[in-house]
Design an enzyme around this catalytic site. Structure first.
Site, PDB file in Angstrom:
ATOM      1  N   GLY A  30      40.344  46.461  88.110  1.00 50.61           N
ATOM      2  CA  GLY A  30      39.643  47.415  87.102  1.00 50.61           C
ATOM      3  C   GLY A  30      38.201  46.930  87.047  1.00 50.61           C
ATOM      4  O   GLY A  30      37.525  46.449  87.850  1.00 50.61           O
ATOM      5  N   ALA A  31      37.685  47.419  85.950  1.00 50.31           N
ATOM      6  CA  ALA A  31      36.223  47.437  85.591  1.00 50.31           C
ATOM      7  C   ALA A  31      35.355  47.887  87.067  1.00 50.31           C
ATOM      8  O   ALA A  31      34.510  47.264  87.875  1.00 50.31           O
ATOM      9  CB  ALA A  31      35.630  45.963  85.593  1.00 50.31           C
ATOM     10  N   HIS A  36      34.078  49.398  94.620  1.00 52.59           N
ATOM     11  CA  HIS A  36      35.426  49.975  94.595  1.00 52.59           C
ATOM     12  C   HIS A  36      35.459  51.560  94.923  1.00 52.59           C
ATOM     13  O   HIS A  36      36.310  51.941  95.615  1.00 52.59           O
ATOM     14  CB  HIS A  36      36.251  49.890  93.152  1.00 52.59           C
ATOM     15  CG  HIS A  36      36.152  48.573  92.630  1.00 52.59           C
ATOM     16  ND1 HIS A  36      35.281  47.944  91.459  1.00 52.59           N
ATOM     17  CD2 HIS A  36      37.148  47.538  93.020  1.00 52.59           C
ATOM     18  CE1 HIS A  36      35.858  46.804  91.332  1.00 52.59           C
ATOM     19  NE2 HIS A  36      36.683  46.516  92.001  1.00 52.59           N
ATOM     20  N   ASP A 149      34.639  39.815  99.287  1.00 54.07           N
ATOM     21  CA  ASP A 149      35.783  38.855  99.242  1.00 54.07           C
ATOM     22  C   ASP A 149      36.268  38.491 100.569  1.00 54.07           C
ATOM     23  O   ASP A 149      37.246  38.511 100.819  1.00 54.07           O
ATOM     24  CB  ASP A 149      36.737  39.268  98.163  1.00 54.07           C
ATOM     25  CG  ASP A 149      36.516  39.608  96.895  1.00 54.07           C
ATOM     26  OD1 ASP A 149      36.279  38.426  96.030  1.00 54.07           O
ATOM     27  OD2 ASP A 149      36.023  40.639  96.435  1.00 54.07           O
ATOM     28  N   SER A 185      32.347  43.017  89.586  1.00 50.99           N
ATOM     29  CA  SER A 185      32.681  43.412  88.072  1.00 50.99           C
ATOM     30  C   SER A 185      32.016  42.157  87.208  1.00 50.99           C
ATOM     31  O   SER A 185      31.873  42.426  85.992  1.00 50.99           O
ATOM     32  CB  SER A 185      34.169  43.498  87.852  1.00 50.99           C
ATOM     33  OG  SER A 185      34.572  44.500  88.822  1.00 50.99           O
TER      34      SER A 185
HETATM   35  O1  PAF Z   1      39.874  41.521  94.681  1.00 47.29           O
HETATM   36  C1  PAF Z   1      40.496  41.563  93.659  1.00 47.29           C
HETATM   37  O2  PAF Z   1      39.984  42.679  92.893  1.00 47.29           O
HETATM   38  C2  PAF Z   1      41.933  41.117  93.533  1.00 47.29           C
HETATM   39  O3  PAF Z   1      41.679  39.540  93.838  1.00 47.29           O
HETATM   40  C3  PAF Z   1      43.054  41.528  93.725  1.00 47.29           C
HETATM   41  C4  PAF Z   1      43.059  41.613  95.499  1.00 47.29           C
HETATM   42  C5  PAF Z   1      43.248  43.001  93.435  1.00 47.29           C
HETATM   43  C6  PAF Z   1      44.214  40.817  93.714  1.00 47.29           C
HETATM   44  O4  PAF Z   1      44.172  40.702  92.181  1.00 47.29           O
END
Ligand code: PAF
Length: 286
Positions: A30-31, A36, A149, A185
């Site tokens: 979220g956020a 995203h 990430d 976020s």
């Molecule tokens: O990258 C993220 O937001 C989190 O690590 C994920 C992949 C949703 C797992 O909780």
């Protein structure tokens, strides 16, 4: 159109059974920000149906980390999903994902103990555990994760290969502010002065990338020169790591390495942990 929102495993199973054709999942906590949204758009280009999961996973936060204050902005997230044409939002509560204390979890192995894994012990075990659960529950054809990430993405690819999970894992490019700060976020935690210090992360990566023609050691030296200044700034950067690694194994590369590499950096500004990385290519394949 507002997406179908499901919160339980039963509701999800019912919604999943109605999907015809391919399904792409964008797992999130979220956020939602523009990073995203670019993954969601990518998902829309890859599959007929797009699902977004929203779950702040307690298993991937260590003691003293920001689980309690992690931004939870469900109404705004839902609006953003609607604007992007997302079909399905899976937003389970903790009791749905972890009805009891989990006994069997994923162990991330050696790749989960370096860089971000060394800075946040147990983080990757918790992250992989929830990602595998989400993949098992949603059963997407494609799952899309941000390249910001980089270690997370490498570890998910490795888990999917090692455990024969039937999904295609796709990375989406990092989205940045005009001044270079990678969207996260957690950026909303930063004061103006902290944000200024945080810019050292992307500046260090740019300095490293600019030195790539001179080889791996020049890259780390150039990046470290920028980071050294930031560790003496006010407020200071608390450097967690700067690593130059193979993108798929996260083992260190140096000296005469030829081929792809990732320069990854993480640090704390105030109480905020931030990460960033850039992909590089050394040697003949350049
Ligand atoms: O990258 C993220 O937001 C989190 O690590 C994920 C992949 C949703 C797992 O909780």
């Amino acid at each position: 159109m507002t997406p179908v929102v499901v919160r339980t495993r039963e509701e999800l199973a019912e919604a999943r059974s109605r999907v015809e054709g391919t399904l792409a999942l964008v797992p999130t906590m979220g956020a939602l920000h523009e990073g995203h949204l670019s993954l969601i758009r990518q998902a829309g280009r890859r599959a007929g149906t797009v699902a977004v999961s929203i779950f702040v996973n307690p298993l991937q936060f260590g003691p003293g980390e920001d689980f309690d204050r992690y931004p939870r902005t469900f109404a705004a997230d839902l609006e953003a999903c609607a604007a992007e044409g997302v079909d399905l939002v899976f937003a389970p509560g903790r009791e749905i994902m972890y009805p009891g204390e989990p006994q069997v979890t994923i162990k991330s192995g050696p790749m989960g103990e370096v860089a971000e894994g060394a800075a946040r012990p147990g983080h990757f075990d918790g992250m992989l555990t929830v990602v595998l659960k989400l993949l098992n529950l949603v059963r997407p054809d494609v799952a899309i994760f941000g390249e910001k990430d980089a270690q997370q993405l490498a570890m998910i690819r490795r888990m999917v290969a090692d455990l024969n999970v039937p999904v295609e894992v796709v990375g989406g490019p990092t989205v940045r502010e005009p001044d270079g700060l990678a969207l996260s976020s957690r950026n909303r935690y930063l004061s103006a002065a902290e944000r200024e210090t945080a810019l050292a992360l992307s500046r260090a990566l740019r300095a490293g990338a600019d030195a790539a023609a001179a080889g791996p050691d020049a890259v780390t030296a150039a990046a470290n020169a920028v980071l050294d200044k930031a560790t003496a700034a006010d407020p200071p950067l608390g450097l967690d790591y700067l690593v130059l690694v193979d993108p798929s194994t996260f083992t260190a590369v140096a000296g005469s390495h030829a081929g792809p590499a990732v320069l990854a950096v993480a640090g704390r500004v105030g109480a905020t942990h931030l990460i960033d990385n850039v992909s590089l290519q050394f040697g003949k394949e350049h």
